[in-house]
Design an enzyme around this catalytic site. Structure first.
Site, PDB file in Angstrom:
ATOM      1  N   HIS A 125     -25.681  -1.636 -10.010  1.00 37.55           N
ATOM      2  CA  HIS A 125     -26.880  -0.799  -9.897  1.00 37.55           C
ATOM      3  C   HIS A 125     -28.100  -1.543 -10.421  1.00 37.55           C
ATOM      4  O   HIS A 125     -28.694  -1.179 -11.431  1.00 37.55           O
ATOM      5  CB  HIS A 125     -26.702   0.507 -10.655  1.00 37.55           C
ATOM      6  CG  HIS A 125     -25.737   1.451  -9.964  1.00 37.55           C
ATOM      7  ND1 HIS A 125     -24.950   1.087  -8.907  1.00 37.55           N
ATOM      8  CD2 HIS A 125     -25.447   2.749 -10.189  1.00 37.55           C
ATOM      9  CE1 HIS A 125     -24.231   2.109  -8.513  1.00 37.55           C
ATOM     10  NE2 HIS A 125     -24.505   3.131  -9.272  1.00 37.55           N
ATOM     11  N   HIS A 139     -20.773  11.183  -2.053  1.00 38.17           N
ATOM     12  CA  HIS A 139     -21.934  10.763  -2.846  1.00 38.17           C
ATOM     13  C   HIS A 139     -22.786   9.854  -1.966  1.00 38.17           C
ATOM     14  O   HIS A 139     -22.269   8.933  -1.337  1.00 38.17           O
ATOM     15  CB  HIS A 139     -21.396  10.021  -4.076  1.00 38.17           C
ATOM     16  CG  HIS A 139     -22.408   9.506  -5.031  1.00 38.17           C
ATOM     17  ND1 HIS A 139     -23.692  10.002  -5.118  1.00 38.17           N
ATOM     18  CD2 HIS A 139     -22.317   8.541  -5.986  1.00 38.17           C
ATOM     19  CE1 HIS A 139     -24.339   9.350  -6.084  1.00 38.17           C
ATOM     20  NE2 HIS A 139     -23.541   8.449  -6.617  1.00 38.17           N
ATOM     21  N   GLU A 180     -25.112   7.698  -2.837  1.00 40.44           N
ATOM     22  CA  GLU A 180     -25.648   6.445  -3.380  1.00 40.44           C
ATOM     23  C   GLU A 180     -25.126   5.264  -2.554  1.00 40.44           C
ATOM     24  O   GLU A 180     -24.036   5.305  -1.972  1.00 40.44           O
ATOM     25  CB  GLU A 180     -25.257   6.281  -4.864  1.00 40.44           C
ATOM     26  CG  GLU A 180     -26.083   5.181  -5.517  1.00 40.44           C
ATOM     27  CD  GLU A 180     -26.047   5.204  -7.049  1.00 40.44           C
ATOM     28  OE1 GLU A 180     -25.248   5.955  -7.636  1.00 40.44           O
ATOM     29  OE2 GLU A 180     -26.836   4.432  -7.642  1.00 40.44           O
ATOM     30  N   ASP A 194     -23.755   2.406  -2.932  1.00 43.52           N
ATOM     31  CA  ASP A 194     -22.456   1.731  -3.075  1.00 43.52           C
ATOM     32  C   ASP A 194     -21.331   2.472  -2.378  1.00 43.52           C
ATOM     33  O   ASP A 194     -20.270   1.892  -2.118  1.00 43.52           O
ATOM     34  CB  ASP A 194     -22.116   1.457  -4.553  1.00 43.52           C
ATOM     35  CG  ASP A 194     -22.297   2.663  -5.460  1.00 43.52           C
ATOM     36  OD1 ASP A 194     -23.064   3.573  -5.107  1.00 43.52           O
ATOM     37  OD2 ASP A 194     -21.668   2.678  -6.534  1.00 43.52           O
ATOM     38  N   ASP A 231     -17.511   8.960  -8.474  1.00 43.79           N
ATOM     39  CA  ASP A 231     -17.929   8.187  -9.655  1.00 43.79           C
ATOM     40  C   ASP A 231     -17.196   8.605 -10.938  1.00 43.79           C
ATOM     41  O   ASP A 231     -16.986   7.768 -11.824  1.00 43.79           O
ATOM     42  CB  ASP A 231     -19.431   8.345  -9.885  1.00 43.79           C
ATOM     43  CG  ASP A 231     -20.261   7.401  -9.019  1.00 43.79           C
ATOM     44  OD1 ASP A 231     -19.722   6.392  -8.535  1.00 43.79           O
ATOM     45  OD2 ASP A 231     -21.464   7.675  -8.830  1.00 43.79           O
ATOM     46  N   TYR A 242     -17.935   2.275 -18.440  1.00 48.75           N
ATOM     47  CA  TYR A 242     -18.515   2.902 -17.248  1.00 48.75           C
ATOM     48  C   TYR A 242     -19.215   4.197 -17.627  1.00 48.75           C
ATOM     49  O   TYR A 242     -20.353   4.462 -17.224  1.00 48.75           O
ATOM     50  CB  TYR A 242     -17.393   3.169 -16.226  1.00 48.75           C
ATOM     51  CG  TYR A 242     -17.905   3.695 -14.919  1.00 48.75           C
ATOM     52  CD1 TYR A 242     -18.242   2.818 -13.891  1.00 48.75           C
ATOM     53  CD2 TYR A 242     -18.067   5.052 -14.700  1.00 48.75           C
ATOM     54  CE1 TYR A 242     -18.728   3.300 -12.684  1.00 48.75           C
ATOM     55  CE2 TYR A 242     -18.551   5.534 -13.519  1.00 48.75           C
ATOM     56  CZ  TYR A 242     -18.880   4.654 -12.503  1.00 48.75           C
ATOM     57  OH  TYR A 242     -19.367   5.139 -11.312  1.00 48.75           O
ATOM     58  N   HIS A 298     -14.481   3.676  -8.032  1.00 42.99           N
ATOM     59  CA  HIS A 298     -14.540   2.307  -8.571  1.00 42.99           C
ATOM     60  C   HIS A 298     -13.321   2.078  -9.454  1.00 42.99           C
ATOM     61  O   HIS A 298     -12.983   2.923 -10.285  1.00 42.99           O
ATOM     62  CB  HIS A 298     -15.782   2.086  -9.450  1.00 42.99           C
ATOM     63  CG  HIS A 298     -17.079   2.327  -8.746  1.00 42.99           C
ATOM     64  ND1 HIS A 298     -17.589   1.450  -7.822  1.00 42.99           N
ATOM     65  CD2 HIS A 298     -17.981   3.329  -8.846  1.00 42.99           C
ATOM     66  CE1 HIS A 298     -18.751   1.919  -7.385  1.00 42.99           C
ATOM     67  NE2 HIS A 298     -19.000   3.058  -7.974  1.00 42.99           N
TER      68      HIS A 298
END
Ligand code: FEO
Length: 396
Positions: free
Chosen positions: A25, A81, A83, A85, A166, A194, A227
């Site tokens: 990020h 999500h 975002e 990634d 996430d 994280y 992730h």
């Protein structure tokens, strides 16, 4: 050729491994060993993809998908999500599967429209809506602000898997997909990294969602985040770690973060550390040479945060000012703070630091000893050490 990896009957990991990223990020989260973008393919009467990957890794993801379904179409994609990634790959996905149905939370639909395709007919879903794909039932649960307003998770009751996006992520990259091959301590440290760097401002939301999941009665034996590794061996430990993180539970521990040009502020910090260390664990970091990742992780479970800066003309070190600004966005609760400073001719920055720390949510501990004119001498350092001991004892 890359292939899909079976994680349970008819459910495959089809994500991508990003071995070379050292920043996540932008530069807010330095990472050591790269990361993964996890996506999952659910084979049923209808074929469903849960999340995509970052655009530059779409070739890898598509190859893994095709290793299972060949030229068969994908019917549904769940965009948990928006975002980049996880969702930037959607732009490529629709070129290959133009008739795909895309499901997202209401906030996710807005996010996708604003970030990617304005006119795509996204299908909004809300908590506890379900999608029956044949044998499998996908249930959605909105997870606002874990990590953006649009996040949601997907639960497949028949497979007993929670796809958490996430939440519960970590930057572990390994040819082995499961936690089974790793120690809990390693997984805990990575999950904590994280959480501290991505999720920390949203502890309240995390607490509420953990409770909601517990009350839902869902039976699951796997948590598959977006992730890192998939959890199946350490589920109770993972849930309990998240409960601990979300309340910023602290232990007898102090973290000292400072910047210093001529070592005067450094000496002050080290003297305070000596005294504090008699009753608690102390971590001390010079901010200009330390990864932000380490500092945030160590701060998460500290009882008290000490922040030191020399005076630069008439302002605090920009590195410290930026750090306190960052703390403001972290919604700190249950922690005390102490500022300390050495100055030459302008004694005002300590007051400025104190004010900013209060605005960032800390309860302040103050003492006249914490504002040092020029270099501390032996007597000053002894007094600071004693002050550190008194502060440490006050936490007993
Ligand atoms: Fe993994 Fe909020 O993105």
């Amino acid at each position: 050729m890359t292939k899909a990896i079976l994680i349970k009957d008819n459910i495959y990991w089809v994500g991508a491994r990003d071995y070379n990223s050292r920043n996540f990020h932008g530069a807010i989260f330095p990472i050591e060993e790269g990361t993964t973008y996890n996506a999952y393919l659910v084979i049923d009467k209808e074929v469903t993809l849960i999340d995509t990957v970052e655009l530059q890794f779409m070739d890898e993801m598509l190859e893994r998908i095709k290793s299972v379904i060949k030229d068969q179409p994908i019917d549904n994609v769940i965009i948990q999500h928006g975002e980049n990634d996880h969702a930037s790959g959607f732009t490529e996905l629709v070129k290959h599967y133009p008739n795909i149905k895309a499901y997202a939370s209401k906030a996710g639909v807005l996010c996708m429209q604003k970030q990617y395709f304005k006119d795509f007919p996204y299908i909004p879903v809300k908590s506890y809506d379900t999608l029956k794909t044949g044998e499998f039932t996908l249930t959605f649960l909105e997870m606002p602000l874990i990590h953006w307003p649009d996040n949601m998770l997907t639960f497949i009751s028949e497979a007993k898997i929670i796809f958490s996006n996430d939440a519960f992520g970590q930057h572990i990259i390994s040819s082995r997909l499961f936690d089974t091959y790793l120690s809990w301590d390693y997984c805990y440290q990575k999950a904590k990294d994280y959480y501290a760097n991505i999720v920390m401002p949203y502890g309240l939301q995390v607490s509420k969602k953990l409770m909601e999941i517990a009350e839902s009665g869902w039976e699951f034996d796997m948590i598959a985040p977006s992730h890192g590794v998939i959890f199946k061996s350490y589920l109770p430990q993972l849930i309990s770690a998240y409960q601990e993180f979300s309340t910023m539970a602290s232990k007898p521990k102090a973290i000292i973060i400072y910047d210093s040009v001529w070592n005067n502020t450094q000496q002050m910090g080290e003297a305070l550390a000596e005294g504090l260390g008699e009753s608690m664990e102390v971590k001390i970091y010079k901010i200009s040479i330390t990864s932000a990742n380490i500092i945030m992780k160590e701060l998460l479970d500290s009882q008290v945060v000490l922040i030191g800066s020399g005076c630069y003309n008439n302002i605090m070190a920009p590195s410290i000012a930026g750090f306190i600004e960052k703390l403001k966005s972290m919604r700190i609760t249950n922690k005390k703070a102490i500022a300390f400073s050495s100055y030459g001719w302008f004694p005002g920055i300590l007051a400025d630091m104190n004010e900013r720390l209060v605005a960032a949510g800390f309860e302040l501990i103050n003492s006249p000893l914490l504002n040092q004119n020029y270099a501390p001498n032996e007597i000053d350092l002894e007094k600071l050490q004693e002050e550190g001991k008194i502060i440490g004892d006050s936490f007993k």
